[in-house]
Design an enzyme around this catalytic site. Structure first.
Site, PDB file in Angstrom:
ATOM      1  N   TYR A 142      -3.051   4.360 -12.812  1.00  0.00           N
ATOM      2  CA  TYR A 142      -4.367   3.939 -13.306  1.00  0.00           C
ATOM      3  C   TYR A 142      -4.959   4.936 -14.296  1.00  0.00           C
ATOM      4  CZ  TYR A 142      -4.404   0.494  -9.505  1.00  0.00           C
ATOM      5  OH  TYR A 142      -4.104  -0.549  -8.659  1.00  0.00           O
ATOM      6  N   LYS A 191       8.058   5.060  -3.161  1.00  0.00           N
ATOM      7  CA  LYS A 191       9.192   4.234  -3.581  1.00  0.00           C
ATOM      8  C   LYS A 191      10.248   5.210  -4.103  1.00  0.00           C
ATOM      9  CE  LYS A 191      10.974   0.129  -4.391  1.00  0.00           C
ATOM     10  NZ  LYS A 191      11.433  -0.732  -3.293  1.00  0.00           N
ATOM     11  N   ASP A 223       7.469  -1.277  -0.075  1.00  0.00           N
ATOM     12  CA  ASP A 223       7.730  -2.695   0.238  1.00  0.00           C
ATOM     13  C   ASP A 223       7.850  -2.882   1.746  1.00  0.00           C
ATOM     14  OD1 ASP A 223       9.886  -1.022  -0.159  1.00  0.00           O
ATOM     15  OD2 ASP A 223      11.176  -2.511  -1.100  1.00  0.00           O
ATOM     16  N   ASP A 247      -4.129   1.170  -3.370  1.00  0.00           N
ATOM     17  CA  ASP A 247      -5.060   0.097  -3.733  1.00  0.00           C
ATOM     18  C   ASP A 247      -4.634  -1.196  -3.020  1.00  0.00           C
ATOM     19  OD1 ASP A 247      -6.975  -1.401  -4.959  1.00  0.00           O
ATOM     20  OD2 ASP A 247      -6.130  -1.300  -6.972  1.00  0.00           O
ATOM     21  N   ASP A 251      -6.211  -2.884   0.791  1.00  0.00           N
ATOM     22  CA  ASP A 251      -6.780  -4.241   0.841  1.00  0.00           C
ATOM     23  C   ASP A 251      -6.064  -5.074   1.902  1.00  0.00           C
ATOM     24  OD1 ASP A 251      -8.773  -3.954  -0.970  1.00  0.00           O
ATOM     25  OD2 ASP A 251      -8.027  -5.446  -2.396  1.00  0.00           O
TER      26      ASP A 251
END
Ligand code: NAD
Length: 356
Positions: A142, A191, A223, A247, A251
């Protein structure tokens, strides 16, 4: 203790829910003999209306000089047409960056009395959900360079993801410190089978772990983590991860606990000052109708007591008051199902205050 709290009421339901959180903080101050003083810091759409900018310098100054900051929510359709550099959310990004808030902490806790609102299978929910997502907040994808360009006769775009060791180290420390105050387990999500940034992340987290021999460290690919959160959330205590993964996972974690109106969040940097807010937005569809659930903001105030002011007993008192109100069947509209008693925002705040 005397503490100064900067208060950003914001837009939509922001002023309503912040009022109730302040009422609860006042009840805590009275019971435990503290003095909390509140300094208003207009931010968001209301600040655009009054000052022409989403975060006036005076508000920023107030936040930087306070012991901590309590925020309702900012934004709404009235300001959607603002140029992107002057949107209400810009105020929040500027504030986070000026306060150096590099860690976001979001608890995912299911209240047993709200188990019916959990979208997971009942045997999974019965094992309980009580973990925390610690997300790196001001690095990674970001905050890297974003470019869109022409190449080989077509448009291409690139977003750069980079992390340095110190950025990983400081957020990892927050996670390990938090695990020590909880059940002593950190799951670091990356990852590392594909990404260099993840390999650096993993190595650095392992270095930090050497200072915390009493905390168990596990690694999980992102994942798999996304699957495990819905398959068996009871396995998690503290999840620590980078900005983009955090992020998405935070959620997902919020969603499995039930209502968006119940969940607090804190953003921290160096030192004890933090920014505390509910995870939801300004809910313009119910603003000004006394329908908002103030519990997310009240629990955000409890996090402020625990993490910024080191007032664990006071935070426990707030969380227990919320538990008791829920056990008594008291519900705002967003968490009402079955035969609970429907309350508005003000009445819910008063019921929780009365149980401090
Ligand atoms: P939202 O979270 O405001 O609302 C989504 C839905 O949840 C709505 O139906 C709303 O009524 C309901 N809801 C949210 N909080 C509730 C509460 N406490 N009690 C009961 N119901 C609640 O999300 P949105 O509608 O996508 O966004 C509205 C505005 O908020 C937008 O301008 C957005 O940019 C802004 N926003 C601000 C923040 C922030 O200030 N940190 C975060 C997210 C969105």
């Amino acid at each position: 203790m005397n503490k100064t709290i900067a208060v950003i009421r914001g837009d939509g339901i922001g002023p309503e829910i912040v009022n109730e959180a302040i009422g609860v903080l006042d009840a805590v101050a009275k019971k435990f003999g503290h003095g909390f003083s509140y300094q208003e810091a207009p931010m968001g759409g209301c600040a655009i209306d009054s000052f022409g900018v989403p975060l006036p310098d005076s508000s920023l100054e107030t936040c930087l000089n306070a012991d901590s900051v309590l925020l309702g929510a900012v934004g709404g359709p009235k300001w959607d047409a603002q140029p992107s550099a002057n949107r209400p959310e810009r105020g929040l990004l500027k504030l986070r960056s000026a306060m150096g808030l590099y860690t976001n902490v979001r608890p995912a806790r299911m209240f047993s009395d709200l188990a019916a609102a959990c979208p997971l299978r009942s045997d999974i929910a019965a094992r309980g959900i009580d973990f925390v997502v610690v997300r790196e907040l001001i690095g990674g994808l970001y905050f890297g360079e974003h470019t869109t360009f022409e190449a080989d006769g077509e448009q291409k775009a690139a977003d750069v993801c980079s992390y340095s060791e110190h950025e990983v180290r400081r957020v990892a420390r927050v996670a390990f410190d938090m695990a020590r105050k909880r059940r002593g387990r950190v799951t670091s999500v990356d990852k590392a089978n594909v990404l260099d940034t993840s390999r650096l992340w993993r190595r650095t987290v392992e270095e930090v772990a050497k200072d915390y021999p009493d905390v168990e460290l596990l690694h999980m690919y992102v994942d798999n983590a996304a699957m495990q959160i819905v398959r068996d959330p009871s396995q998690f205590d503290v999840i620590v991860t980078e900005n983009l993964f955090g992020d998405i996972l935070s959620d997902e974690a919020s969603q499995i606990t039930g209502s968006i109106g119940m969940i607090p969040s804190s953003s921290m940097g160096e030192g004890t000052r933090g920014l505390y807010e509910p995870i939801h937005g300004s809910a313009p569809d119910i603003a000004g109708q006394d329908k908002a659930n103030p519990i997310g903001t009240i629990l955000a105030a409890a996090m402020m007591l625990r993490y910024s002011f080191d007032m664990a007993a006071e935070a426990d008192a707030v969380e227990s008051a919320v538990d008791q109100a829920l056990k008594a069947g008291l519900r705002c509209g967003d968490i009402l199902n079955g035969d609970g008693k429907l309350l508005g925002c003000k009445a819910m705040g008063a019921e929780i205050r009365a149980r401090i």
